[in-house]
Design a protein around this motif. Structure first.
Motif, PDB file in Angstrom:
ATOM      1  N   HIS A 149      40.623  44.256  36.502  1.00 15.72           N
ATOM      2  CA  HIS A 149      40.570  42.462  36.871  1.00 15.72           C
ATOM      3  C   HIS A 149      39.944  42.075  35.016  1.00 15.72           C
ATOM      4  N   GLU A 150      39.601  42.418  34.530  1.00 17.89           N
ATOM      5  CA  GLU A 150      39.520  41.174  33.044  1.00 17.89           C
ATOM      6  C   GLU A 150      40.628  42.213  31.818  1.00 17.89           C
ATOM      7  N   ARG A 151      41.269  42.867  32.212  1.00 20.30           N
ATOM      8  CA  ARG A 151      42.238  43.349  31.232  1.00 20.30           C
ATOM      9  C   ARG A 151      43.117  42.341  31.003  1.00 20.30           C
ATOM     10  N   PHE A 152      43.914  42.190  33.112  1.00 19.96           N
ATOM     11  CA  PHE A 152      45.428  41.700  33.603  1.00 19.96           C
ATOM     12  C   PHE A 152      45.168  40.486  33.280  1.00 19.96           C
ATOM     13  N   ASN A 153      43.755  39.667  33.900  1.00 14.82           N
ATOM     14  CA  ASN A 153      44.169  38.195  33.809  1.00 14.82           C
ATOM     15  C   ASN A 153      43.140  37.232  33.015  1.00 14.82           C
ATOM     16  N   GLU A 154      42.578  38.031  32.137  1.00 12.65           N
ATOM     17  CA  GLU A 154      41.620  37.292  30.568  1.00 12.65           C
ATOM     18  C   GLU A 154      42.360  38.048  29.497  1.00 12.65           C
ATOM     19  N   THR A 155      43.110  39.247  29.213  1.00  9.98           N
ATOM     20  CA  THR A 155      43.225  39.191  27.969  1.00  9.98           C
ATOM     21  C   THR A 155      44.663  40.702  27.576  1.00  9.98           C
ATOM     22  N   TYR A 156      45.708  39.778  28.333  1.00 10.71           N
ATOM     23  CA  TYR A 156      46.921  40.053  29.393  1.00 10.71           C
ATOM     24  C   TYR A 156      47.738  38.887  28.630  1.00 10.71           C
ATOM     25  N   PRO A 157      48.030  38.986  27.208  1.00  7.26           N
ATOM     26  CA  PRO A 157      48.983  37.353  26.698  1.00  7.26           C
ATOM     27  C   PRO A 157      50.454  37.466  27.570  1.00  7.26           C
ATOM     28  N   PHE A 158      51.291  38.589  28.132  1.00  5.90           N
ATOM     29  CA  PHE A 158      52.315  38.334  28.989  1.00  5.90           C
ATOM     30  C   PHE A 158      52.172  37.488  30.206  1.00  5.90           C
ATOM     31  N   GLY A 159      50.820  38.004  30.607  1.00  9.91           N
ATOM     32  CA  GLY A 159      50.524  38.169  32.238  1.00  9.91           C
ATOM     33  C   GLY A 159      50.008  36.275  32.725  1.00  9.91           C
ATOM     34  N   GLU A 160      49.732  35.980  31.233  1.00  7.23           N
ATOM     35  CA  GLU A 160      49.051  35.188  30.973  1.00  7.23           C
ATOM     36  C   GLU A 160      50.180  34.098  30.319  1.00  7.23           C
ATOM     37  N   HIS A 161      51.503  34.280  29.950  1.00 10.67           N
ATOM     38  CA  HIS A 161      52.558  33.626  30.059  1.00 10.67           C
ATOM     39  C   HIS A 161      53.018  33.598  31.982  1.00 10.67           C
ATOM     40  N   LEU A 162      53.099  34.226  32.128  1.00  9.81           N
ATOM     41  CA  LEU A 162      54.319  34.326  33.189  1.00  9.81           C
ATOM     42  C   LEU A 162      52.984  33.604  35.115  1.00  9.81           C
ATOM     43  N   GLY A 163      51.547  34.032  34.487  1.00  6.49           N
ATOM     44  CA  GLY A 163      50.850  33.043  35.472  1.00  6.49           C
ATOM     45  C   GLY A 163      50.706  34.007  36.122  1.00  6.49           C
ATOM     46  N   LEU A 164      50.570  35.309  35.805  1.00  4.35           N
ATOM     47  CA  LEU A 164      49.455  36.315  36.665  1.00  4.35           C
ATOM     48  C   LEU A 164      48.235  36.331  37.548  1.00  4.35           C
ATOM     49  N   GLU A 165      47.764  36.079  38.624  1.00  2.00           N
ATOM     50  CA  GLU A 165      46.520  36.537  38.941  1.00  2.00           C
ATOM     51  C   GLU A 165      46.549  37.928  39.843  1.00  2.00           C
ATOM     52  N   VAL A 166      45.754  38.804  39.050  1.00  4.09           N
ATOM     53  CA  VAL A 166      45.738  40.041  40.374  1.00  4.09           C
ATOM     54  C   VAL A 166      44.624  39.814  40.556  1.00  4.09           C
ATOM     55  N   THR A 167      44.710  39.941  42.015  1.00  7.69           N
ATOM     56  CA  THR A 167      43.693  39.480  43.415  1.00  7.69           C
ATOM     57  C   THR A 167      42.366  40.541  43.501  1.00  7.69           C
ATOM     58  N   ARG A 168      43.183  42.364  43.756  1.00  6.88           N
ATOM     59  CA  ARG A 168      42.687  43.014  44.201  1.00  6.88           C
ATOM     60  C   ARG A 168      42.724  44.229  43.403  1.00  6.88           C
ATOM     61  N   VAL A 169      41.870  45.024  43.404  1.00 10.18           N
ATOM     62  CA  VAL A 169      42.351  46.017  43.308  1.00 10.18           C
ATOM     63  C   VAL A 169      41.323  46.978  43.764  1.00 10.18           C
ATOM     64  N   GLU A 170      41.996  48.235  44.227  1.00  8.05           N
ATOM     65  CA  GLU A 170      41.431  49.775  44.783  1.00  8.05           C
ATOM     66  C   GLU A 170      41.976  50.644  43.820  1.00  8.05           C
ATOM     67  N   GLU A 171      40.797  52.002  43.880  1.00  9.01           N
ATOM     68  CA  GLU A 171      41.708  53.277  43.269  1.00  9.01           C
ATOM     69  C   GLU A 171      43.256  52.849  43.379  1.00  9.01           C
ATOM     70  N   GLY A 172      44.135  52.986  42.246  1.00  7.94           N
ATOM     71  CA  GLY A 172      45.787  53.647  42.733  1.00  7.94           C
ATOM     72  C   GLY A 172      46.166  51.993  43.508  1.00  7.94           C
ATOM     73  N   TYR A 173      45.638  51.226  44.109  1.00  6.77           N
ATOM     74  CA  TYR A 173      46.463  49.845  44.240  1.00  6.77           C
ATOM     75  C   TYR A 173      46.440  48.082  44.109  1.00  6.77           C
ATOM     76  N   VAL A 174      46.975  47.910  43.805  1.00  2.00           N
ATOM     77  CA  VAL A 174      46.218  46.944  42.818  1.00  2.00           C
ATOM     78  C   VAL A 174      47.418  45.416  44.018  1.00  2.00           C
ATOM     79  N   GLU A 175      46.742  44.438  44.525  1.00  2.00           N
ATOM     80  CA  GLU A 175      47.792  43.008  44.782  1.00  2.00           C
ATOM     81  C   GLU A 175      47.380  42.635  43.366  1.00  2.00           C
ATOM     82  N   GLY A 176      48.518  40.724  43.429  1.00  2.00           N
ATOM     83  CA  GLY A 176      48.098  39.519  42.859  1.00  2.00           C
ATOM     84  C   GLY A 176      49.345  39.072  42.540  1.00  2.00           C
ATOM     85  N   LYS A 177      49.570  37.582  42.252  1.00  4.61           N
ATOM     86  CA  LYS A 177      50.893  36.610  42.427  1.00  4.61           C
ATOM     87  C   LYS A 177      50.936  36.175  41.881  1.00  4.61           C
ATOM     88  N   ILE A 178      51.779  35.298  41.901  1.00  6.33           N
ATOM     89  CA  ILE A 178      52.093  33.813  40.651  1.00  6.33           C
ATOM     90  C   ILE A 178      52.990  33.259  41.095  1.00  6.33           C
TER      91      ILE A 178
END
Length: 139
Positions: A4-33
């Motif tokens: 969550h921290e890496r992709f929502n707070e310290t990922y410049p390209f994700g910030e540019h896209l407007g990416l938000e990771v909303t759910r994380v489990e081992e080997g599985y994630v969900e997100g939105k733009i």
């Protein structure tokens, strides 16, 4: 650093896209733009450039891999099938289907608010744990 921290707070390209990771489990994630005018192919209508769903799928795939090994690895190859245009907010999920010492395979699905599939991907990513470190992130 967690996914969550890496992709929502310290990922410049994700910030540019407007990416938000909303759910994380081992080997599985969900997100939105949330689709905005700067994502669009057209000045007169909201129609996402193909790079937007691809960026969401690829980023979520890297996050899914990171949820297994602690850090994302570089993309080696991705196949994307575009099935319908994105004209509103897009949501995605990515799941690691194979994790090996050298590579991992991740499948992702991108959908709209009505849960209609917009695109699917299958990607191969470099796994990077070398003596507990990721040389692509920790160097």
């Amino acid at each position: 650093m967690d996914v969550h921290e890496r992709f929502n707070e310290t990922y410049p390209f994700g910030e540019h896209l407007g990416l938000e990771v909303t759910r994380v489990e081992e080997g599985y994630v969900e997100g939105k733009i949330e689709l905005e005018a700067h994502h669009s192919l057209s000045e007169s209508t909201l129609l996402a450039h193909g790079a937007v769903p691809f960026g969401l799928a690829d980023s979520l795939s890297a996050a899914a891999l990171a949820s297994v090994e602690g850090a994302p690895g570089p993309t080696l190859d991705v196949r994307i099938d575009y099935l319908r245009p994105a004209t509103g907010d897009i949501y995605g999920s990515a799941e690691v289907v194979r994790y090996g010492a050298e590579t991992g395979v991740v499948e992702a699905e991108i959908v709209d608010a009505d849960d209609r599939t917009l695109a699917t991907t299958r990607g191969v990513y470099k796994t990077n744990m070398v003596d507990g470190n990721n040389p692509f992130v920790d160097s």
